[in-house]
Design a protein around this motif. Structure first.
Motif, PDB file in Angstrom:
ATOM      1  N   ILE A 172      22.823  48.624  84.197  1.00 60.24           N
ATOM      2  CA  ILE A 172      24.463  48.345  84.431  1.00 60.24           C
ATOM      3  C   ILE A 172      25.239  49.443  84.591  1.00 60.24           C
ATOM      4  CG2 ILE A 172      26.210  47.910  82.476  1.00 60.24           C
ATOM      5  CD1 ILE A 172      24.213  46.289  80.899  1.00 60.24           C
ATOM      6  N   ALA A 173      24.892  50.719  84.460  1.00 67.17           N
ATOM      7  CA  ALA A 173      25.722  51.860  84.704  1.00 67.17           C
ATOM      8  C   ALA A 173      25.749  51.846  86.521  1.00 67.17           C
ATOM      9  CB  ALA A 173      25.030  53.062  84.311  1.00 67.17           C
ATOM     10  N   ALA A 174      24.597  52.034  86.970  1.00 66.38           N
ATOM     11  CA  ALA A 174      24.819  52.012  88.743  1.00 66.38           C
ATOM     12  C   ALA A 174      25.667  50.981  89.234  1.00 66.38           C
ATOM     13  CB  ALA A 174      23.228  51.960  88.976  1.00 66.38           C
ATOM     14  N   PRO A 175      25.362  49.615  89.030  1.00 70.09           N
ATOM     15  CA  PRO A 175      26.386  48.785  89.593  1.00 70.09           C
ATOM     16  C   PRO A 175      27.763  48.696  88.910  1.00 70.09           C
ATOM     17  CG  PRO A 175      24.734  47.371  88.269  1.00 70.09           C
ATOM     18  CD  PRO A 175      24.317  48.912  88.372  1.00 70.09           C
ATOM     19  N   ALA A 176      28.004  49.308  87.931  1.00 67.43           N
ATOM     20  CA  ALA A 176      29.381  49.560  87.359  1.00 67.43           C
ATOM     21  C   ALA A 176      30.160  50.690  88.308  1.00 67.43           C
ATOM     22  CB  ALA A 176      29.368  49.941  86.009  1.00 67.43           C
ATOM     23  N   GLY A 177      29.344  51.680  88.661  1.00 67.22           N
ATOM     24  CA  GLY A 177      29.974  52.681  89.485  1.00 67.22           C
ATOM     25  C   GLY A 177      30.176  52.199  90.833  1.00 67.22           C
ATOM     26  N   MET A 178      28.968  51.562  91.429  1.00 65.16           N
ATOM     27  CA  MET A 178      29.181  50.886  92.881  1.00 65.16           C
ATOM     28  C   MET A 178      30.436  50.076  92.944  1.00 65.16           C
ATOM     29  SD  MET A 178      26.649  52.550  94.108  1.00 65.16           S
ATOM     30  CE  MET A 178      25.026  53.366  93.652  1.00 65.16           C
ATOM     31  N   VAL A 179      30.760  49.000  91.976  1.00 63.63           N
ATOM     32  CA  VAL A 179      31.709  48.215  92.200  1.00 63.63           C
ATOM     33  C   VAL A 179      33.018  48.774  92.318  1.00 63.63           C
ATOM     34  CG1 VAL A 179      32.937  46.552  91.080  1.00 63.63           C
ATOM     35  CG2 VAL A 179      30.727  46.263  90.869  1.00 63.63           C
ATOM     36  N   GLY A 180      33.286  49.878  91.584  1.00 61.59           N
ATOM     37  CA  GLY A 180      34.642  50.604  91.888  1.00 61.59           C
ATOM     38  C   GLY A 180      34.597  51.602  92.984  1.00 61.59           C
ATOM     39  N   ALA A 181      33.701  51.965  93.465  1.00 57.71           N
ATOM     40  CA  ALA A 181      33.541  52.886  94.331  1.00 57.71           C
ATOM     41  C   ALA A 181      33.718  52.436  95.775  1.00 57.71           C
ATOM     42  CB  ALA A 181      32.121  54.166  94.158  1.00 57.71           C
ATOM     43  N   SER A 182      33.224  51.181  95.912  1.00 56.43           N
ATOM     44  CA  SER A 182      33.271  50.523  97.195  1.00 56.43           C
ATOM     45  C   SER A 182      34.443  49.506  97.118  1.00 56.43           C
ATOM     46  CB  SER A 182      32.061  49.659  97.325  1.00 56.43           C
ATOM     47  OG  SER A 182      31.501  48.670  96.194  1.00 56.43           O
ATOM     48  N   ASN A 183      34.695  49.008  98.423  1.00 53.03           N
ATOM     49  CA  ASN A 183      36.028  48.146  98.485  1.00 53.03           C
ATOM     50  C   ASN A 183      35.726  47.019  99.297  1.00 53.03           C
ATOM     51  OD1 ASN A 183      37.737  50.568  97.899  1.00 53.03           O
ATOM     52  ND2 ASN A 183      36.950  51.207  99.779  1.00 53.03           N
ATOM     53  N   PHE A 184      36.341  45.817  98.828  1.00 60.21           N
ATOM     54  CA  PHE A 184      36.425  44.431  99.391  1.00 60.21           C
ATOM     55  C   PHE A 184      37.008  44.558 100.817  1.00 60.21           C
ATOM     56  CE2 PHE A 184      37.345  39.760  98.289  1.00 60.21           C
ATOM     57  CZ  PHE A 184      36.588  39.509  99.386  1.00 60.21           C
ATOM     58  N   PHE A 185      36.375  45.245 101.711  1.00 60.88           N
ATOM     59  CA  PHE A 185      37.050  45.635 103.114  1.00 60.88           C
ATOM     60  C   PHE A 185      37.198  44.434 103.780  1.00 60.88           C
ATOM     61  CE2 PHE A 185      32.257  46.291 103.741  1.00 60.88           C
ATOM     62  CZ  PHE A 185      32.001  45.287 104.624  1.00 60.88           C
ATOM     63  N   GLU A 186      36.436  43.342 103.772  1.00 61.22           N
ATOM     64  CA  GLU A 186      36.744  41.944 104.422  1.00 61.22           C
ATOM     65  C   GLU A 186      38.063  41.573 104.057  1.00 61.22           C
ATOM     66  OE1 GLU A 186      32.562  41.820 103.203  1.00 61.22           O
ATOM     67  OE2 GLU A 186      34.317  41.999 101.900  1.00 61.22           O
ATOM     68  N   LEU A 187      38.822  41.643 102.877  1.00 61.93           N
ATOM     69  CA  LEU A 187      39.899  41.233 102.336  1.00 61.93           C
ATOM     70  C   LEU A 187      40.935  42.261 102.859  1.00 61.93           C
ATOM     71  CD1 LEU A 187      41.995  39.350 100.677  1.00 61.93           C
ATOM     72  CD2 LEU A 187      41.324  40.923  98.685  1.00 61.93           C
ATOM     73  N   SER A 188      40.661  43.585 102.659  1.00 61.33           N
ATOM     74  CA  SER A 188      41.621  44.572 103.066  1.00 61.33           C
ATOM     75  C   SER A 188      41.992  44.633 104.671  1.00 61.33           C
ATOM     76  CB  SER A 188      41.010  45.974 102.799  1.00 61.33           C
ATOM     77  OG  SER A 188      40.807  46.018 101.342  1.00 61.33           O
ATOM     78  N   VAL A 189      41.097  44.401 105.551  1.00 63.56           N
ATOM     79  CA  VAL A 189      41.104  44.459 106.929  1.00 63.56           C
ATOM     80  C   VAL A 189      42.132  43.071 107.165  1.00 63.56           C
ATOM     81  CG1 VAL A 189      40.062  43.794 109.092  1.00 63.56           C
ATOM     82  CG2 VAL A 189      39.231  45.267 107.462  1.00 63.56           C
ATOM     83  N   ALA A 190      41.683  42.079 106.613  1.00 64.32           N
ATOM     84  CA  ALA A 190      42.560  40.660 106.687  1.00 64.32           C
ATOM     85  C   ALA A 190      43.837  40.927 106.339  1.00 64.32           C
ATOM     86  CB  ALA A 190      41.714  39.322 105.996  1.00 64.32           C
ATOM     87  N   VAL A 191      44.101  41.279 105.233  1.00 65.31           N
ATOM     88  CA  VAL A 191      45.508  41.358 104.779  1.00 65.31           C
ATOM     89  C   VAL A 191      46.372  42.323 105.412  1.00 65.31           C
ATOM     90  CG1 VAL A 191      47.072  42.184 102.695  1.00 65.31           C
ATOM     91  CG2 VAL A 191      45.011  40.945 102.425  1.00 65.31           C
ATOM     92  N   ALA A 192      45.566  43.623 106.134  1.00 65.81           N
ATOM     93  CA  ALA A 192      46.329  44.703 106.989  1.00 65.81           C
ATOM     94  C   ALA A 192      46.564  43.984 108.266  1.00 65.81           C
ATOM     95  CB  ALA A 192      45.118  45.774 107.143  1.00 65.81           C
ATOM     96  N   ILE A 193      45.893  42.907 108.644  1.00 63.17           N
ATOM     97  CA  ILE A 193      46.271  42.336 109.954  1.00 63.17           C
ATOM     98  C   ILE A 193      47.516  41.489 109.550  1.00 63.17           C
ATOM     99  CG2 ILE A 193      45.649  40.681 111.761  1.00 63.17           C
ATOM    100  CD1 ILE A 193      42.804  42.033 111.410  1.00 63.17           C
TER     101      ILE A 193
END
Length: 358
Positions: free
Chosen positions: A287-308
């Motif tokens: 549980i600890a490993a995915p908890a750290g990964m969820v916050g550390a990584s980003n929803f880049f598909e959404l971020s790029v779409a919103v930036a455009i």
């Protein structure tokens, strides 16, 4: 990772970082010298979401969804500590540390290297990344750290719901833009494409195979057919994404590096907070490993779409979100190694859980 675990890995898995870098380079070169390929693929979009990219993400996520059953999802939802870590870090800490770290580097440390107006655009892109915790790729990071797939799914589902409510207000607050309009269609479509569809396919397949062949066949034979599919999907996705941005990356080498600095530091900081908190709360490593990964990584598909959508395809904000993709995979693979290398920190908790199961 100890020697026994390394022996269990093939060349493909052991040198995953090298394959990732090679695929990123291939994607950039395709975008530079064979632009007709991304141009053709770019025609298959709906609400600014790339359909070919979505298919490749299905390829990544589908094998992990096969391992999930509803009983494990229900039991995961009954253990709130990991969800508290995830939600607190993602929504009360991460967007604000992203803003602070990025503003410090872009406006102070790199002041003489980046024009002020362009720095503002880069900051906007960083904020768009920081306010969107990962929902798709985290399944890959969880898989590589042997995280609990059901718990990861619950974390992602909750984040999807929170994004729908808090993403636009947080971005508006941090950037001081009162008229931020986040494309709700993109949000909903991304959730459906990257979570709902692969989960549904996984559940239907699981039920059909178990009913027709039995649970033993499903777990010992059928699942093994997908051992390499997730990683292949990851590599092909990187080629796809970077083929779309090859020209822009090659034309801004210095700014790419300058933008990457705060993004990398932010990723390391957020992982340390979430992972350390999970250790302090005596959560199991799965549980600890995915908890750290969820916050550390980003929803880049959404971020790029919103930036455009907000700033345009050629804007500094869009470039910053693309740099987020550029640095995320190598950094997240490093954090996967950190998580796997520190699994012994959680050994006492893991032993208690195994004892309770037996």
């Amino acid at each position: 990772m100890n020697k026994e675990e390394q022996k269990g890995l093939g060349v493909f898995e052991r040198y995953l970082t090298i394959w990732v870098i090679l695929c990123m380079l291939i994607g950039v070169l395709i975008g530079k010298y064979l632009p007709m390929i991304p141009q053709a693929l770019g025609q298959f979009e709906y609400y600014q979401v790339s359909v070919p990219t979505a298919i490749l993400i299905w390829l990544m996520i589908y094998p992990m969804m096969l391992k999930i059953d509803f009983t494990s999802i229900v039991s995961a939802a009954k253990k709130p500590k990991g969800l508290i870590v995830t939600c607190t870090v993602n929504w009360l800490i991460k967007p604000f540390t992203m803003y602070a770290i990025s503003a410090f580097f872009l406006f102070i440390v790199f002041k003489g290297l980046i024009p002020n107006d362009l720095a503002k655009e880069y900051l906007a892109g960083a904020v768009l990344l920081g306010a969107a915790p990962c929902t798709a790729m985290v399944f890959v990071w969880s898989y590589l750290t042997k995280g609990d797939p059901a718990y990861t799914l619950v974390q992602v589902a909750i984040n999807d719901l929170i994004i729908l409510v808090l993403y636009a207000p947080i971005v508006a607050l941090l950037l001081g833009i009162g008229n931020v309009v986040v494309p709700i269609g993109t949000l909903i479509l991304s959730t459906v494409l990257f979570v709902v569809i692969p989960l549904t396919l996984g559940i239907v397949t699981r039920l059909f195979i178990i009913k027709s062949k039995g649970i033993h066949y499903f777990e010992t034979i059928f699942l093994k057919k997908f051992d390499k599919v997730t990683i292949i999907g990851l590599l092909l996705t990187l080629v796809m994404i970077f083929s779309f941005q090859g020209e822009r990356i090659l034309s801004n080498p210095l700014h790419i590096v300058l933008i990457a600095v705060p993004l990398v530091l932010q990723t390391l900081l957020i992982f340390a907070i979430a992972y350390g908190w999970a250790k302090w709360w005596k959560l199991p490593h799965s549980i600890a490993a995915p908890a750290g990964m969820v916050g550390a990584s980003n929803f880049f598909e959404l971020s790029v779409a919103v930036a455009i959508s907000l700033f345009g395809l050629q804007s500094g904000a869009t470039l910053a979100t693309v740099v987020g993709v550029l640095v995320e995979v190598p950094v997240m693979l490093f954090l996967v190694k950190v998580a796997n290398g520190t699994k012994s920190w959680f050994s006492d908790v893991n032993q208690v859980i195994e004892t309770n199961k037996s």
